[in-house]
Design an enzyme around this catalytic site. Structure first.
Site, short mmCIF file in Angstrom:
data_model
loop_
_atom_site.label_atom_id
_atom_site.label_comp_id
_atom_site.label_asym_id
_atom_site.label_seq_id
_atom_site.Cartn_x
_atom_site.Cartn_y
_atom_site.Cartn_z
N THR A 216 0.85 -1.19 0.00
CA THR A 216 0.00 0.00 0.00
C THR A 216 0.88 1.23 0.00
OG1 THR A 216 -1.84 -1.11 1.09
CG2 THR A 216 -1.81 1.28 1.26
N PHE B 209 1.10 5.26 0.70
CA PHE B 209 0.49 6.28 1.54
C PHE B 209 1.00 7.65 1.12
CE2 PHE B 209 0.44 2.37 3.90
CZ PHE B 209 -0.71 2.41 4.67
#
Ligand SMILES: C=C(O[C@@H]1C=C(C(=O)O)C=C[C@H]1O)C(=O)O
Length: 356
Positions: free
Chosen positions: A257, A259
């Site tokens: 992921t 960010f």
């Protein structure tokens, strides 16, 4: 054996004394930097400078320590030095134990004040209101794509993107007892349920799947209720004293992921940067093609192109675009001026160092 070890340990002790003396010298200079910044009201956290230091240590690393390990050490050294100037507060999607919290430490090191928030909206609010110096919000996952709430809030708030950080996302199935006996529900954030759906279909097809606010929230629920299993990081499992039923259940072993670090800071060029913006065009043939023409013209690479419905009832879209380079780099600056001229809507979200 002792005889062989003793002189080696004496050497390590002598080196540690030197490292400590140098660290304290570095800390004193960081304090001076802090005084200079305070005089001019300059920002304490300088992502471009930290990125350059980390890239530099990897380039100059003579071994045998691995680049990633040397960078982790220097990340902490900078974090501690920065905290001598000011301990920055960073809002993230809580509770403690989320991947968002891991991303905070990955970016800022551990000498930081984490501010867990109940939602992505609250992270933006805390950052906009100045309750936190920065916020860390998920932008996209390698298996599931964009985090739409973050994209919408990027558009709706005054926060800019000051940095980016990407972390591996490994999910574990965990319960209070470490077994699935008597478990009737699996709780996790909807993204995590989606990222583990093939594994769940195969191993626990009959069990109810319930989406909750975050994986750490799922871990909290599981820690209180033995009929609930949580999908979360092992770090969250440790925090809430869960037993691991099965580790690494995410369908893609390379699941990551990315960010964004949001705030009010317009980061200076670091030498390897990304620029993010949002665009909209009138709804007519060839509009998107024409919109992006300045990128090709000025040789600027696009690393991401994402669309979101404008939600005004018609089929119109906002385009979220990431570019290689900093807004102050000549070709990017030229392309941005032309993009702005062609677009019905243009919002620059920020330029920031490429994440490690
Ligand atoms: C020391 C400084 O302040 C902070 C700490 C840094 C460090 O310890 O190397 C680098 C950048 C800043 O985030 C600086 O701006 O140089």
């Amino acid at each position: 054996m002792t005889d062989k070890l003793t002189p080696l340990r004496e050497q390590i002790d002598a080196i540690d004394a030197q490292i400590l003396a140098l660290l304290s010298q570095r800390g004193r200079i960081a304090q001076e930097v802090g005084h200079v910044k305070a005089e001019t009201d300059a920002p304490v956290f300088r992502p471009e400078r930290e990125a350059q230091v980390l890239r530099g240590v990897a380039e100059r690393n003579p071994g045998p320590l691995k680049n990633g390990d040397v960078q982790t050490i220097f990340r902490e050294v900078m974090s501690a030095c920065r905290a001598l100037e000011k301990r920055v507060t960073v809002a993230y999607l809580g509770p403690p134990g989320t991947f968002s919290e891991q991303a905070v430490y990955q970016q800022f090191g551990s000498a930081v004040e984490g501010l867990p928030c109940a939602s992505i909206d609250e992270v933006f609010r805390a950052t906009e209101a100045g309750t936190a110096d920065f916020g860390v919000v998920p932008v996209e996952n390698s298996s599931e794509g964009a985090i739409n709430r973050t994209l919408d809030l990027m558009l709706a708030t005054t926060c800019v993107i000051s940095g980016e950080v990407s972390i591996p996302v490994h999910h574990s199935l965990m319960t209070k007892t470490g077994s699935m006996d008597g478990v009737t529900v699996v709780c996790a954030h909807s993204q995590a349920l989606a990222q583990c759906q093939v594994w769940l279909n195969l191993h626990h097809p009959g069990i109810e799947r319930r989406a909750v606010a975050s994986n750490a929230e799922a871990a909290v629920i599981a820690s209180r209720d033995p009929s609930v299993a949580a999908i979360a990081s092992e770090m969250a499992g440790e925090q809430y004293q869960l037993g691991v039923v099965q580790a690494h259940i995410q369908d893609d072993p390379h699941n990551r992921t990315r960010f964004a670090v949001i705030g009010t800071l317009n980061t200076n060029p670091s030498g390897r940067d990304h620029t993010s913006l949002v665009l909209a065009v009138p709804n007519k043939a060839g509009a998107v093609y024409n919109l992006l023409a300045p990128l090709a013209k000025h040789g600027v690479s696009m690393t991401r192109f994402e669309s979101r419905p404008a939600r005004i009832g018609t089929w119109e879209y906002y385009f979220y675009v990431d570019l290689e380079g900093h807004r102050q780099d000549e070709p990017v600056a030229r392309a941005l001026t032309e993009l702005q001229d062609n677009a019905a809507f243009f919002k620059l979200l920020g330029s920031y160092p490429v994440g490690l």
